[in-house]
Design an enzyme around this catalytic site. Structure first.
Site, PDB file in Angstrom:
ATOM      1  N   LYS A 221     -60.196  21.457  56.423  1.00 39.05           N
ATOM      2  CA  LYS A 221     -58.857  22.041  56.581  1.00 39.05           C
ATOM      3  C   LYS A 221     -58.809  23.052  57.718  1.00 39.05           C
ATOM      4  O   LYS A 221     -59.836  23.560  58.163  1.00 39.05           O
ATOM      5  CB  LYS A 221     -58.388  22.642  55.252  1.00 39.05           C
ATOM      6  CG  LYS A 221     -57.971  21.531  54.285  1.00 39.05           C
ATOM      7  CD  LYS A 221     -57.283  22.018  53.058  1.00 39.05           C
ATOM      8  CE  LYS A 221     -56.839  20.807  52.221  1.00 39.05           C
ATOM      9  NZ  LYS A 221     -56.290  21.197  50.922  1.00 39.05           N
ATOM     10  N   ARG A 255     -62.964  18.408  46.298  1.00 35.45           N
ATOM     11  CA  ARG A 255     -62.392  17.221  46.962  1.00 35.45           C
ATOM     12  C   ARG A 255     -62.832  17.248  48.425  1.00 35.45           C
ATOM     13  O   ARG A 255     -62.437  18.157  49.164  1.00 35.45           O
ATOM     14  CB  ARG A 255     -60.871  17.267  46.831  1.00 35.45           C
ATOM     15  CG  ARG A 255     -60.131  16.079  47.421  1.00 35.45           C
ATOM     16  CD  ARG A 255     -58.620  16.234  47.198  1.00 35.45           C
ATOM     17  NE  ARG A 255     -57.864  15.176  47.819  1.00 35.45           N
ATOM     18  CZ  ARG A 255     -57.510  15.148  49.092  1.00 35.45           C
ATOM     19  NH1 ARG A 255     -57.832  16.135  49.888  1.00 35.45           N
ATOM     20  NH2 ARG A 255     -56.815  14.135  49.571  1.00 35.45           N
TER      21      ARG A 255
END
Ligand code: YH5
Length: 277
Positions: A221, A255
């Site tokens: 991210k 995740r």
């Protein structure tokens, strides 16, 4: 501690890795109708070999600024892949969607967990998930995907996320989804500035009081890009470090894109954390 995911088991007795499987559409112009489907299945099988506890299948990009995907398009992308994975994987598959119609078709095709970045706030989603009777991950997001990163603002990021998730847990329980079927996720990067993401990770343990296993997604991210000045494909080490920090702070599931690397890192953490024999 063990979740029944439509017949396959997700054991949360030790921290598990959720492998990210983004599914793109088949088209006639790319050299074969089943090219993308077969590539997705091959990638999922590799993730299982690499030690993933679950594979997360998504056909709708939820990246900041992404455009919504039409229902039929999303179904065409994910359902054929889930059908193959039902018969080829021992580990469960989750469906990353906010649409009740996709949830139903995916569970029918063999998916065993609903991963909803919208926390079942879409019309009819709580009722649908209750009917499907599979575990659900409820994620926090401030705003909508197209605009959420424009000016994220919180008085207290932990308090606001905690209150939001508590409200969503209560809404699910009220519709008949047992508390034991719920996981929660603070939604790193979903309507959060760098300072918010860092405070969330620092204080992740405080979410344990909600009584649900924690799932977190930090993999590749942009907060990791900001901290390392690296593009998405070069954020593997930063992602593994972030996953490790999250598990150390109570996360039950991480995740990730890079399953093998994350599984290795978690083995070291587990060995060090384990009581000496
Ligand atoms: C999550 O955190 N995230 S989709 C932007 C990136 C990299 C990755 C390069 N689905 C989550 O993975 N489900 C997504 O910049 C999720 N938790 C749960 N439960 C966004 C994503 C990503 C976005």
């Amino acid at each position: 501690m063990k979740l029944n995911c439509n017949g396959k088991i997700l054991d949360l007795g030790s921290p598990g890795v959720m492998g990210i499987l983004n599914v793109t559409p088949d088209s006639f112009s790319d050299g074969g109708r089943y090219l993308h489907r077969d590539a997705a299945v091959t990638q999922a099988l590799q993730m299982e070999k690499d030690g993933a506890a679950i594979v997360d299948v998504g056909g709708e990009s939820t990246r900041p600024g992404a455009r919504p995907v039409a229902l039929q398009e999303e179904l065409d992308r994910v359902i054929p892949v889930i059908e193959v994975l039902r018969d080829t994987l021992s580990i469960p598959v989750s469906i990353d969607t906010s649409k009740p119609e996709v949830m139903a078709a995916a569970v029918q095709a063999g998916a065993g967990l609903i991963n909803d970045v919208n926390a079942l706030r879409s019309k009819g989603a709580v009722e649908q998930a209750a009917k499907l009777a599979v575990p659900v991950c409820l994620m926090h997001m401030q705003g909508q995907p197209d605009t959420m990163q424009q000016a994220p603002r919180y008085d207290s990021v932990l308090d606001e996320i905690s209150a939001f998730l508590t409200e969503r847990i209560d809404a699910c329980v009220a519709q008949g989804i047992p508390h034991e079927q719920l996981l929660i996720d603070p939604g790193f990067g979903f309507g959060k500035a760098l300072e918010h993401n860092l405070e969330l990770l620092r204080r992740l343990r405080e979410l344990e009081k909600l009584g649900c296993p924690l799932l977190v997604g930090l993999s590749r991210k942009s907060m990791l890009g900001t901290l390392t000045c690296r593009e998405a494909e070069q954020r593997v080490a930063a992602s593994v470090a972030a996953a490790l920090l999250a598990v150390e702070r109570g996360a039950s599931v991480v995740r990730v894109h890079d399953v093998a690397e994350t599984v290795d890192a978690l083995k070291i953490l587990e060995a060090v954390s384990r009581e000496q024999r």
